[in-house]
Motif scaffolding. Structure first.
Motif, PDB file in Angstrom:
ATOM      1  N   GLU A 132       0.565  -1.286  -0.054  1.00  0.00           N
ATOM      2  CA  GLU A 132      -0.058  -0.074   0.020  1.00  0.00           C
ATOM      3  C   GLU A 132       0.779   1.211  -0.010  1.00  0.00           C
ATOM      4  N   SER A 133       0.220   2.343  -0.522  1.00  0.00           N
ATOM      5  CA  SER A 133       1.185   3.590  -0.614  1.00  0.00           C
ATOM      6  C   SER A 133      -0.040   4.851  -0.697  1.00  0.00           C
ATOM      7  N   GLY A 134       0.369   5.874  -0.450  1.00  0.00           N
ATOM      8  CA  GLY A 134      -0.421   6.965  -0.663  1.00  0.00           C
ATOM      9  C   GLY A 134      -1.132   7.629   0.684  1.00  0.00           C
ATOM     10  N   GLY A 135      -0.846   7.310   1.767  1.00  0.00           N
ATOM     11  CA  GLY A 135      -1.550   7.647   2.809  1.00  0.00           C
ATOM     12  C   GLY A 135      -0.872   8.980   3.318  1.00  0.00           C
ATOM     13  N   GLY A 136      -1.295   9.588   4.252  1.00  0.00           N
ATOM     14  CA  GLY A 136      -0.768  11.152   4.579  1.00  0.00           C
ATOM     15  C   GLY A 136      -1.728  11.610   5.630  1.00  0.00           C
ATOM     16  N   SER A 137      -1.481  12.998   5.659  1.00  0.00           N
ATOM     17  CA  SER A 137      -2.452  13.931   6.618  1.00  0.00           C
ATOM     18  C   SER A 137      -3.188  14.711   5.752  1.00  0.00           C
ATOM     19  N   VAL A 138      -4.467  14.725   6.155  1.00  0.00           N
ATOM     20  CA  VAL A 138      -5.253  15.768   5.480  1.00  0.00           C
ATOM     21  C   VAL A 138      -6.583  16.263   6.314  1.00  0.00           C
ATOM     22  N   GLN A 139      -6.790  17.398   6.053  1.00  0.00           N
ATOM     23  CA  GLN A 139      -7.898  18.177   6.674  1.00  0.00           C
ATOM     24  C   GLN A 139      -9.250  17.541   6.422  1.00  0.00           C
ATOM     25  N   ALA A 140     -10.248  17.659   7.512  1.00  0.00           N
ATOM     26  CA  ALA A 140     -11.398  17.091   7.338  1.00  0.00           C
ATOM     27  C   ALA A 140     -12.101  17.719   5.942  1.00  0.00           C
ATOM     28  N   GLY A 141     -12.582  16.822   5.150  1.00  0.00           N
ATOM     29  CA  GLY A 141     -13.499  17.429   4.220  1.00  0.00           C
ATOM     30  C   GLY A 141     -12.477  17.078   2.806  1.00  0.00           C
ATOM     31  N   GLY A 142     -11.273  16.802   3.080  1.00  0.00           N
ATOM     32  CA  GLY A 142     -10.170  16.657   1.688  1.00  0.00           C
ATOM     33  C   GLY A 142     -10.191  15.196   1.327  1.00  0.00           C
ATOM     34  N   SER A 143      -9.422  15.073   0.471  1.00  0.00           N
ATOM     35  CA  SER A 143      -9.319  13.657  -0.405  1.00  0.00           C
ATOM     36  C   SER A 143      -7.965  13.125  -0.082  1.00  0.00           C
ATOM     37  N   LEU A 144      -7.930  11.822  -0.481  1.00  0.00           N
ATOM     38  CA  LEU A 144      -6.681  10.982  -0.631  1.00  0.00           C
ATOM     39  C   LEU A 144      -7.138   9.726  -1.456  1.00  0.00           C
ATOM     40  N   THR A 145      -5.876   9.230  -2.218  1.00  0.00           N
ATOM     41  CA  THR A 145      -6.220   8.146  -2.996  1.00  0.00           C
ATOM     42  C   THR A 145      -5.204   7.214  -2.621  1.00  0.00           C
ATOM     43  N   LEU A 146      -5.299   6.037  -2.169  1.00  0.00           N
ATOM     44  CA  LEU A 146      -4.603   4.868  -1.746  1.00  0.00           C
ATOM     45  C   LEU A 146      -4.439   3.904  -2.885  1.00  0.00           C
TER      46      LEU A 146
END
Length: 123
Positions: free
Chosen positions: A6-20
């Protein structure tokens, strides 16, 4: 034997997006059920979404309308697109593969697991 990373994790503010991303060692991924699980601190691991091929098999209620599973067969990679993230989405996210799955999905049904990637959502 299938290896998943797995990869793509991180920190984001509420309401944001991430793709793993979940990269598989072989094209055998194509024929398997793929699952995304997550585990928050001091909580049990829970399933998030299960898919096979180009379709979703099951989606947990707490991510319906927000998370989507997809794959790129040329790259032997499965993705988890996460939108409208909430602080309660914080946790370690794992991808897993299985030749079969029960409904509702169970952690014990999955034979192959990645090492996980951390997702942290701040308020």
């Amino acid at each position: 034997q299938v290896q998943l990373v797995e990869s793509g994790g991180g920190s984001v503010q509420a309401g944001g997006s991430l793709t793993l991303s979940c990269a598989a060692s072989t094209a055998a991924l194509y024929s398997k059920y793929m699952g995304w699980f997550r585990q928050a601190p001091a909580k049990e691991r829970e399933w998030v979404v299960i898919g096979r091929g180009g379709g979703r098999i099951a989606v947990a209620d707490f991510v319906k309308g927000r998370f989507t599973i997809s794959r790129d067969n040329a790259k032997n990679t499965v993705y988890l697109q996460m939108n409208s993230l909430r602080p309660e989405d914080t946790g370690m996210y794992y991808c897993a593969a299985s030749n079969w799955v029960r409904v509702p999905p169970r952690e014990a049904d999955f034979d192959y697991w990645g090492q996980g990637t951390q997702v942290t959502v701040s308020s």
